[in-house]
Design a protein around this motif. Structure first.
Motif, PDB file in Angstrom:
ATOM      1  N   ALA A 227      56.341  38.042  -3.740  1.00 28.38           N
ATOM      2  CA  ALA A 227      56.035  37.737  -2.349  1.00 28.38           C
ATOM      3  C   ALA A 227      55.712  36.268  -2.106  1.00 28.38           C
ATOM      4  N   HIS A 228      55.176  35.559  -3.114  1.00 26.96           N
ATOM      5  CA  HIS A 228      54.599  34.242  -2.850  1.00 26.96           C
ATOM      6  C   HIS A 228      55.140  33.072  -3.682  1.00 26.96           C
ATOM      7  N   ALA A 229      55.831  33.322  -4.795  1.00 28.19           N
ATOM      8  CA  ALA A 229      56.284  32.199  -5.630  1.00 28.19           C
ATOM      9  C   ALA A 229      57.148  31.229  -4.842  1.00 28.19           C
ATOM     10  N   HIS A 230      57.961  31.766  -3.934  1.00 31.90           N
ATOM     11  CA  HIS A 230      58.847  30.918  -3.128  1.00 31.90           C
ATOM     12  C   HIS A 230      58.061  29.909  -2.299  1.00 31.90           C
ATOM     13  N   ASP A 231      56.853  30.282  -1.868  1.00 30.76           N
ATOM     14  CA  ASP A 231      56.031  29.387  -1.044  1.00 30.76           C
ATOM     15  C   ASP A 231      55.655  28.107  -1.786  1.00 30.76           C
ATOM     16  N   PHE A 232      55.688  28.143  -3.116  1.00 36.22           N
ATOM     17  CA  PHE A 232      55.274  26.998  -3.933  1.00 36.22           C
ATOM     18  C   PHE A 232      56.463  26.291  -4.586  1.00 36.22           C
ATOM     19  N   GLY A 233      57.659  26.653  -4.142  1.00 32.60           N
ATOM     20  CA  GLY A 233      58.860  25.971  -4.617  1.00 32.60           C
ATOM     21  C   GLY A 233      59.527  26.612  -5.814  1.00 32.60           C
TER      22      GLY A 233
ATOM     23  N   LEU B 235      60.043  31.834 -14.112  1.00 32.28           N
ATOM     24  CA  LEU B 235      60.061  31.086 -12.856  1.00 32.28           C
ATOM     25  C   LEU B 235      60.696  29.722 -13.066  1.00 32.28           C
ATOM     26  N   SER B 236      61.361  29.241 -12.023  1.00 33.61           N
ATOM     27  CA  SER B 236      62.025  27.944 -12.071  1.00 33.61           C
ATOM     28  C   SER B 236      61.644  27.140 -10.832  1.00 33.61           C
ATOM     29  N   TYR B 237      61.323  25.862 -11.052  1.00 35.07           N
ATOM     30  CA  TYR B 237      60.962  24.993  -9.926  1.00 35.07           C
ATOM     31  C   TYR B 237      62.251  24.473  -9.290  1.00 35.07           C
ATOM     32  N   ARG B 238      62.538  24.992  -8.137  1.00 35.36           N
ATOM     33  CA  ARG B 238      63.851  24.852  -7.509  1.00 35.36           C
ATOM     34  C   ARG B 238      64.338  23.414  -7.381  1.00 35.36           C
ATOM     35  N   ALA B 239      63.544  22.535  -6.821  1.00 34.67           N
ATOM     36  CA  ALA B 239      64.016  21.184  -6.487  1.00 34.67           C
ATOM     37  C   ALA B 239      64.520  20.422  -7.712  1.00 34.67           C
TER      38      ALA B 239
ATOM     39  N   LYS C 254      45.895  28.569  -7.955  1.00 35.57           N
ATOM     40  CA  LYS C 254      44.731  28.649  -7.075  1.00 35.57           C
ATOM     41  C   LYS C 254      44.896  29.783  -6.058  1.00 35.57           C
ATOM     42  N   ALA C 255      46.079  29.893  -5.490  1.00 35.88           N
ATOM     43  CA  ALA C 255      46.326  30.949  -4.512  1.00 35.88           C
ATOM     44  C   ALA C 255      46.241  32.332  -5.166  1.00 35.88           C
ATOM     45  N   ALA C 256      46.748  32.441  -6.374  1.00 36.66           N
ATOM     46  CA  ALA C 256      46.675  33.722  -7.084  1.00 36.66           C
ATOM     47  C   ALA C 256      45.217  34.102  -7.345  1.00 36.66           C
ATOM     48  N   ALA C 257      44.420  33.120  -7.760  1.00 33.82           N
ATOM     49  CA  ALA C 257      43.003  33.383  -8.017  1.00 33.82           C
ATOM     50  C   ALA C 257      42.292  33.832  -6.744  1.00 33.82           C
ATOM     51  N   GLU C 258      42.639  33.219  -5.623  1.00 25.08           N
ATOM     52  CA  GLU C 258      42.032  33.598  -4.344  1.00 25.08           C
ATOM     53  C   GLU C 258      42.426  35.018  -3.943  1.00 25.08           C
ATOM     54  N   ALA C 259      43.569  35.468  -4.459  1.00 27.92           N
ATOM     55  CA  ALA C 259      44.021  36.842  -4.201  1.00 27.92           C
ATOM     56  C   ALA C 259      43.475  37.823  -5.231  1.00 27.92           C
ATOM     57  N   GLY C 260      42.611  37.338  -6.130  1.00 22.86           N
ATOM     58  CA  GLY C 260      42.003  38.197  -7.128  1.00 22.86           C
ATOM     59  C   GLY C 260      42.856  38.435  -8.355  1.00 22.86           C
ATOM     60  N   LEU C 261      43.816  37.545  -8.598  1.00 29.21           N
ATOM     61  CA  LEU C 261      44.727  37.689  -9.723  1.00 29.21           C
ATOM     62  C   LEU C 261      44.555  36.549 -10.712  1.00 29.21           C
TER      63      LEU C 261
ATOM     64  N   GLN D 229      64.658  34.190  -0.565  1.00 27.08           N
ATOM     65  CA  GLN D 229      63.321  34.312   0.017  1.00 27.08           C
ATOM     66  C   GLN D 229      62.571  35.442  -0.683  1.00 27.08           C
ATOM     67  N   ARG D 230      61.441  35.796  -0.145  1.00 28.18           N
ATOM     68  CA  ARG D 230      60.621  36.840  -0.739  1.00 28.18           C
ATOM     69  C   ARG D 230      61.423  38.137  -0.864  1.00 28.18           C
TER      70      ARG D 230
END
Length: 240
Positions: free
Chosen positions: A152-158, A177-181, A40-47, A231-232
């Protein structure tokens, strides 16, 4: 906690599908929830963001391994240059495979925590096929804009990039990508004892050799990943 069967790609009881993706793409439910927020965030950024590969079972990983081990699929070095299969020793074959492909039972894609992502728009017309190679994510590549956003942003989503740069094991994979937790838990569960038992009962090329080097191979190609708490980063991808 995953069962041994789930951990090693021999069960799908830990997985779900999601309407954002093809039905064949499966992940753990919390991973899909985080992915949906990132989508959703990527789409809002036009991606545009899509998953090329999520869960991969043991049999699929075994087939990939055996094709490469027996020379039925090409092998590459860390720079992506094809190797001469006929000139390689069994050890060199194993190392070449593990630079780009995991041992059956040891793939992070078994866990339902890891996903390969891409920008689907440049491939929608069918004139270009996604290959999941670094050049597609580097400057000038069809997924470069998305790669920059994810840095820049994947970290924000875990999420984090386990193969953010080549550090002596698996080659750099800017699509992975890997879901950290949940991935941290799974990696801790995948002990040498678990992997030894699974591979001892498997039909994989070079099994005796792999088992004789398993502790070393596990340390180099399975346990050696980029910082899970990174981090980023904006320094670009480091290949080779």
């Amino acid at each position: 906690m995953l069962t041994v069967a789930e951990l090693t790609g021999q069960s799908t009881t830990h997985l779900v599908a999601h309407n954002l993706c093809r039905p064949t793409v499966q992940l753990q439910a919390p991973v899909f929830a985080a992915y949906a927020a990132m989508h959703k965030a990527a789409a809002e950024a036009g991606l545009a963001l899509d998953i090329a590969s999520g869960f991969r079972d043991f049999q699929r990983q075994q087939a990939i391994w055996n094709r490469k081990y027996y020379g039925e699929a090409p092998l590459y070095n860390t720079d992506g240059a094809q190797l001469d299969y006929q000139s390689l020793s069994p050890g060199e074959i194993v190392d070449a495979i593990m630079t780009w492909s995991a041992l059956p039972g040891a793939s992070r894609h078994h866990w339902g925590t890891d996903l390969d992502v891409y920008d689907p728009r440049p491939f929608a017309a069918g004139e270009r096929q996604l290959q999941l190679i670094p050049e597609e994510y580097d400057e000038g590549g069809p997924c470069h804009e998305l790669a920059l956003w994810l840095q820049a942003h994947a970290h924000d989503f875990g999420f984090f990039f386990p193969y953010r740069r080549y550090i002596g094991g698996v080659a750099a994979e800017p699509w992975h990508l890997s879901y950290r937790a949940l991935a941290v838990q799974a990696q801790q569960q995948l002990t040498l004892e678990v992997l030894t038992e699974v591979l001892s009962n498997a039909d994989i090329g070079g099994k005796e050799y792999v088992l004789s080097r398993l502790a070393e191979l596990k340390e180099r190609y399975i346990d050696t990943i980029c910082d899970v708490n990174g981090q980023r980063e904006d320094s670009g991808w480091l290949f080779g």
